[in-house]
Design an enzyme around this catalytic site. Structure first.
Site, short mmCIF file in Angstrom:
data_model
loop_
_atom_site.label_atom_id
_atom_site.label_comp_id
_atom_site.label_asym_id
_atom_site.label_seq_id
_atom_site.Cartn_x
_atom_site.Cartn_y
_atom_site.Cartn_z
N ASP A 36 0.90 -1.16 0.00
CA ASP A 36 0.06 -0.10 -0.05
C ASP A 36 0.88 1.27 0.09
OD1 ASP A 36 0.56 -0.10 2.81
OD2 ASP A 36 -1.33 0.45 3.32
N LEU A 129 -4.79 -7.06 13.10
CA LEU A 129 -6.30 -7.24 12.23
C LEU A 129 -6.97 -5.83 12.20
CD1 LEU A 129 -7.14 -10.56 14.30
CD2 LEU A 129 -6.25 -10.08 12.12
N SER A 130 -6.16 -4.77 12.47
CA SER A 130 -6.37 -3.44 12.36
C SER A 130 -7.52 -2.99 13.37
CB SER A 130 -7.04 -3.27 10.90
OG SER A 130 -6.77 -1.81 10.72
N ASP A 176 -5.81 0.08 5.68
CA ASP A 176 -6.79 -0.57 6.75
C ASP A 176 -7.80 0.36 6.97
OD1 ASP A 176 -4.72 -2.08 7.41
OD2 ASP A 176 -4.01 -0.90 9.30
#
Ligand code: ADP
Ligand code: MG
Length: 386
Positions: A36, A129-130, A176
């Site tokens: 990203d 897992l944000s 995210d």
């Protein structure tokens, strides 16, 4: 946990009812790690765990936040401070993620006012897992509605990312927040981190008889955040040396030549990961679009080796988890997130899910490691059954 829990928590913390409750889920990235911030593609999918933010406006321009997960005092509200007094670096600890969103909205020209916020979350924290984006995005959604802001989900994602980058000081990419706001169940989100163009790709695990398992190592090595910054700057240096805006612009067909031009072997390996990973994202998206879900497995495993050997962000716990899952019948597995701990994912035939869970737990115990947490990320029915 449901919306009521957050609303009840709000009432207890602030002695009045909230005006509403807003929710944003955690995510797991199927493939596309460290792409990203290189302006490339990612392919996250949503988790059946969310963060909920209950909120109510106040008339005095002050703000307070409370969290059921606050390690220092569950549900305890921060001291009311003037919205205009929020400054990057002025709010240590978890409240920065929530108050940072308020700051970011104001900085981006979206006037809000005083507010009380209470959050409650099911997203495991610090597991890759944000939970941070779920927190920011639930608060951002609350602010949008409470203050009638005309902002698209993409714009909200950018506001939330700015909060994390500038207010909290974590140089995360945009994945995210976009995933938390835009992913829908049963799909993965193919996101171009440069243009923010995105499309939903069907991710029909149940139909394919598969389960996506999360193997949370429950460790987070100190090295994590410094390595993140180190890799990020290595990517920027490599892009500059290659004369491209970002590594996304290196064509996989030109990779050998690009590596030769860099000279530096370590830097070349970093580039190799980013460029091959970008190709893997597109390959997985294509497989999913053709309903060839099982064939995604080997691509994930190749992605793990790339992260382990070329980007060098894995650790013993992640490698043990991946190897044990593969040994017990997973079709593919890889570490996810920033590395040096956090979680791995495994694509597993439903009937092998228990065996994979047992094998991973057993391998941790045999290696003298703290017991991992293993659960199904999707489909949700698999989660309820387990
Ligand atoms: P991840 O996003 O992978 O879970 P991060 O380090 O990015 O890991 O974010 C975790 C941090 O986010 C926590 O240490 C905490 O400061 C904050 N956080 C996330 N969710 C909550 C919550 N529900 N309550 C309080 N803080 C939270
Ligand atoms: Mg995070």
């Amino acid at each position: 946990m449901n919306a009521t829990a957050a609303a009840d928590g709000f009432a207890e913390a602030y002695g009045r009812a909230p005006e509403g409750t807003w929710s944003a889920p955690g995510r797991v990235n199927l493939i596309g790690e460290f792409t990203d911030y290189n302006e490339g593609f990612v392919l996250p999918t949503t988790l059946p765990f969310s963060t909920r933010a209950s909120g109510a406006r106040r008339g005095d321009g002050r703000v307070r936040v409370a969290s059921a997960q606050n390690p220092g005092g569950a549900g305890e509200a921060t001291e009311a401070i003037e919205l205009s007094a929020l400054r990057p670096g002025s709010v240590p600890g978890w409240p920065g993620y929530a108050l940072g969103v308020l700051w970011s909205l104001e900085e981006s020209g979206h006037a809000i006012g005083g507010v009380d916020v209470y959050v409650d979350s099911e997203v495991p924290m610090g597991a890759g897992l944000s939970s941070s984006a779920a927190l920011e995005c639930s608060v951002a959604l609350a602010m949008r509605e409470l203050f009638g802001l005309e902002l698209s989900l993409e714009q909200l994602a950018l506001v939330a990312q700015r909060a994390e980058n500038e207010f909290v000081g974590v140089p995360c990419g945009i994945m995210d927040q976009m995933a938390s706001l835009l992913c829908v169940p049963g799909h993965a989100l193919l996101l171009d981190a440069r243009s923010l163009e995105h499309r939903q790709v069907p991710f029909a695990l149940g139909e394919a008889g598969l389960v996506l398992m999360v193997l949370d190592t429950r460790v987070r090595h100190e090295l994590g955040s410094s390595a993140y910054a180190d890799r990020r700057s290595a990517c920027e240096r490599a892009a500059a040396a290659l004369g491209v805006r970002a590594l996304r612009d290196v064509d996989p067909a030109d990779l050998d030549e690009a590596e030769a031009r860099l000279g530096d072997r370590e830097l070349a390996r970093r580039v190799r990961h980013v460029v091959t990973e970008g190709a893997r994202v597109l390959e997985v998206a294509r497989l999913l679009e053709q309903s060839r879900v099982a064939e995604v497995g080997p691509v994930l495993t190749v992605g793990h080796r790339s992260l382990r050997d070329d980007f060098e962000v894995s650790c013993v716990e992640l490698d043990v988890a991946v190897d044990a899952a593969l040994g017990a019948g997973a079709l593919g597995a890889r570490m996810v997130g920033g590395g040096f701990g956090g979680s791995a994912i495994a694509l597993v035939p439903s009937e092998r899910a228990d065996a994979v869970g047992a094998a991973v737990t057993g391998a941790f115990s045999a290696a003298g490691l703290r017991s991992p947490r293993v659960f199904a990320a999707a489909p949700e029915s698999a989660l309820r059954e387990r």
